[in-house]
Design a protein around this motif. Sequence first.
Motif, PDB file in Angstrom:
ATOM      1  N   HIS A 148       0.834  -1.204   0.000  1.00  0.00           N
ATOM      2  CA  HIS A 148       0.000   0.000   0.000  1.00  0.00           C
ATOM      3  C   HIS A 148       0.864   1.247   0.000  1.00  0.00           C
ATOM      4  O   HIS A 148       1.996   1.245   0.458  1.00  0.00           O
ATOM      5  CB  HIS A 148      -0.919   0.012   1.226  1.00  0.00           C
ATOM      6  N   GLU A 150       1.359   4.655   1.851  1.00  0.00           N
ATOM      7  CA  GLU A 150       1.005   5.077   3.209  1.00  0.00           C
ATOM      8  C   GLU A 150      -0.026   6.205   3.158  1.00  0.00           C
ATOM      9  O   GLU A 150       0.139   7.174   2.415  1.00  0.00           O
ATOM     10  CB  GLU A 150       2.274   5.552   3.941  1.00  0.00           C
ATOM     11  N   HIS A 281       4.507  -0.409   0.048  1.00  0.00           N
ATOM     12  CA  HIS A 281       5.216  -1.257   0.995  1.00  0.00           C
ATOM     13  C   HIS A 281       4.230  -2.135   1.748  1.00  0.00           C
ATOM     14  O   HIS A 281       3.027  -1.836   1.794  1.00  0.00           O
ATOM     15  CB  HIS A 281       6.033  -0.404   1.981  1.00  0.00           C
ATOM     16  N   ARG A 299       8.342   4.988  12.865  1.00  0.00           N
ATOM     17  CA  ARG A 299       7.938   5.519  11.560  1.00  0.00           C
ATOM     18  C   ARG A 299       7.778   7.041  11.613  1.00  0.00           C
ATOM     19  O   ARG A 299       7.218   7.563  12.581  1.00  0.00           O
ATOM     20  CB  ARG A 299       6.608   4.884  11.153  1.00  0.00           C
TER      21      ARG A 299
HETATM   22 FE   LIG Z   1       2.247   1.329   5.882  1.00  0.00          FE
END
Ligand SMILES: [Fe+2]
Length: 328
Positions: A148, A150, A281, A299
């Motif tokens: 997908h 992000e 990813h 993240r």
């Molecule tokens: Fe993600």
Amino acid sequence: MIHGDRHVRNISHDDAAQVRTLVGKVTAEYSEVTNPLFVEHASALAGKLPTAVLHACRPPDPTLGLVVLRGLPVDEGELGPTPASWSAADHWCAAEQDILLFLLATVMGRVFGWAGQQDGRLVHDIVPARGSEREQTGASSSVLLTPHTEDAFHPRRANYLMLGCLRNPDRVGTTAASVRQTELNNADIAILSRADLPILPDSSYGEDHSGAGVPPPVATVWRKNDGLGLRYDPAYTPLARASPEYGAAYRRLGAELERVSHTIVLNPGEFLVLDNDAVVHGRVPFTARYDGTDRWIKRVNIRAARPERPDAEAREHGYGQEVVDPYA
Ligand SMILES: [Fe+2]
């Protein structure tokens, strides 16, 4: 696997030691990334990183769309246990690592968060959580996290994503696939450039988006100066509503992304930077331990200075999801 090491930028021991000293001093002075003074000074502080590290933070190769910064100072032995969920990771949990990610990300662009995700934090904790094993979010474990973009649902999604590995004892793979390595024909590109289907927010933002208005259809691909752009999240796209033509082109895109997908195993001190406008990813399934030694990824969302996106995106409502811009 990616052949060779062209996706890796190694940080030398000497540079890593300098980074560690700098991060230690910054943490002693500012405590944590939520300190407004830290954010205010972040750009100047990032400028003190060693020259080679600053150079390593240049954008990834446009075709590959990703880079791994290897050899950053993360000492797994000095970390506390992996938190049981993102919400259990309070501000003091791995404060030095948060500052390290923030400084590196600041070299690449502007760090931001989302009001509705992880309490608006700027550095997210990606850890497996009990009860979320089968979700399509970063808290899952036993299912494949399908490839997908992000925050694909939002017009102000990140241009770059940094995933910093603190711990990964079972060598769980992150997957990545660039639209620029696919072989789509011009007819498919033309079809997928149409705004036919919406992308709905993922469940890490909660389930009720009824007040946000009509979901806007969005283009799946578009042409940028440096190659194709991609906005893709099949798990949150109502594909049953696609025309046969669009559905077929979307399936060919999915098959191509699968064909060119790489699996990257991140070790502690390896930070993966993804071009969120070209690369999707995901993550392979794994069995969570829930004993404080689980995979632990940090993240950060990064906005580039001049993102090239379809003009129509500017009119999207983003489902009411507000950006947390620490510089605003
Ligand atoms: Fe993600």
